[in-house]
Design a protein around this motif. Structure first.
Motif, PDB file in Angstrom:
ATOM      1  N   ARG A  42     -21.330  99.986 -52.192  1.00 46.43           N
ATOM      2  CA  ARG A  42     -22.013  99.202 -53.216  1.00 46.43           C
ATOM      3  C   ARG A  42     -21.296  99.371 -54.544  1.00 46.43           C
ATOM      4  O   ARG A  42     -20.754 100.434 -54.831  1.00 46.43           O
ATOM      5  N   ILE A  43     -21.274  98.299 -55.314  1.00 42.16           N
ATOM      6  CA  ILE A  43     -20.664  98.334 -56.639  1.00 42.16           C
ATOM      7  C   ILE A  43     -21.718  97.968 -57.679  1.00 42.16           C
ATOM      8  O   ILE A  43     -22.737  97.350 -57.350  1.00 42.16           O
ATOM      9  N   ASN A  44     -21.462  98.346 -58.907  1.00 43.45           N
ATOM     10  CA  ASN A  44     -22.336  97.982 -60.026  1.00 43.45           C
ATOM     11  C   ASN A  44     -21.746  96.776 -60.732  1.00 43.45           C
ATOM     12  O   ASN A  44     -20.557  96.749 -61.029  1.00 43.45           O
ATOM     13  N   ILE A  45     -22.598  95.802 -61.009  1.00 40.42           N
ATOM     14  CA  ILE A  45     -22.211  94.634 -61.790  1.00 40.42           C
ATOM     15  C   ILE A  45     -23.048  94.654 -63.063  1.00 40.42           C
ATOM     16  O   ILE A  45     -24.280  94.725 -63.003  1.00 40.42           O
ATOM     17  N   ASN A  50     -28.060  93.844 -68.290  1.00 37.66           N
ATOM     18  CA  ASN A  50     -28.464  93.842 -66.885  1.00 37.66           C
ATOM     19  C   ASN A  50     -27.504  94.668 -66.033  1.00 37.66           C
ATOM     20  O   ASN A  50     -26.305  94.729 -66.310  1.00 37.66           O
ATOM     21  N   LEU A  51     -28.049  95.256 -64.991  1.00 32.63           N
ATOM     22  CA  LEU A  51     -27.269  95.991 -64.000  1.00 32.63           C
ATOM     23  C   LEU A  51     -27.753  95.580 -62.625  1.00 32.63           C
ATOM     24  O   LEU A  51     -28.967  95.581 -62.357  1.00 32.63           O
ATOM     25  N   ASP A  70     -27.604  87.746 -54.566  1.00 29.70           N
ATOM     26  CA  ASP A  70     -28.620  86.735 -54.843  1.00 29.70           C
ATOM     27  C   ASP A  70     -29.457  87.099 -56.068  1.00 29.70           C
ATOM     28  O   ASP A  70     -29.900  86.219 -56.811  1.00 29.70           O
ATOM     29  N   GLU A  71     -29.637  88.396 -56.323  1.00 27.12           N
ATOM     30  CA  GLU A  71     -30.356  88.836 -57.529  1.00 27.12           C
ATOM     31  C   GLU A  71     -29.544  88.523 -58.787  1.00 27.12           C
ATOM     32  O   GLU A  71     -30.114  88.172 -59.824  1.00 27.12           O
ATOM     33  N   VAL A  72     -28.225  88.682 -58.701  1.00 25.88           N
ATOM     34  CA  VAL A  72     -27.356  88.333 -59.834  1.00 25.88           C
ATOM     35  C   VAL A  72     -27.532  86.859 -60.167  1.00 25.88           C
ATOM     36  O   VAL A  72     -27.703  86.478 -61.334  1.00 25.88           O
ATOM     37  N   VAL A  73     -27.511  86.025 -59.136  1.00 33.00           N
ATOM     38  CA  VAL A  73     -27.652  84.576 -59.315  1.00 33.00           C
ATOM     39  C   VAL A  73     -29.002  84.246 -59.946  1.00 33.00           C
ATOM     40  O   VAL A  73     -29.086  83.516 -60.937  1.00 33.00           O
TER      41      VAL A  73
END
Length: 93
Positions: A42-45, A50-51, A70-73
């Protein structure tokens, strides 16, 4: 790659409405991880305040941002024809 910092970056066009996965450029992935992609990691965006934590998955011939993307979107309101700029913040290979 930014020659001043040796950090990798790439620009990606969102070409679908409400994407659930996003292909990572093979060139970008190889600069970050070499030939062995970290599938299942897993990576952090980060964006603004927001994270998101997103899983690297194998899809077709290369890596994609999968579970969690999908949460990022949803949270960022990404739409078709938007661009995403990815910059690495941590160490690469």
């Amino acid at each position: 790659m930014d020659p001043k910092t040796s950090r990798c970056s790439f620009l990606k066009l969102v070409d679908l409405h409400h994407p659930t996965k996003l292909e990572i450029s093979n060139d970008f992935a190889k600069l970050l991880w070499g030939e062995q992609f970290p599938y299942g990691d897993r990576i952090n965006i980060f964006a603004a305040d927001n994270l998101w934590i997103v899983e690297i998955e194998k899809y077709g011939l290369g890596p994609v941002l999968g579970d969690g993307f999908d949460e990022v979107v949803k949270d960022s309101g990404l739409q078709k024809n938007d661009y995403l700029l990815f910059n690495s913040l941590g160490p690469s290979t």
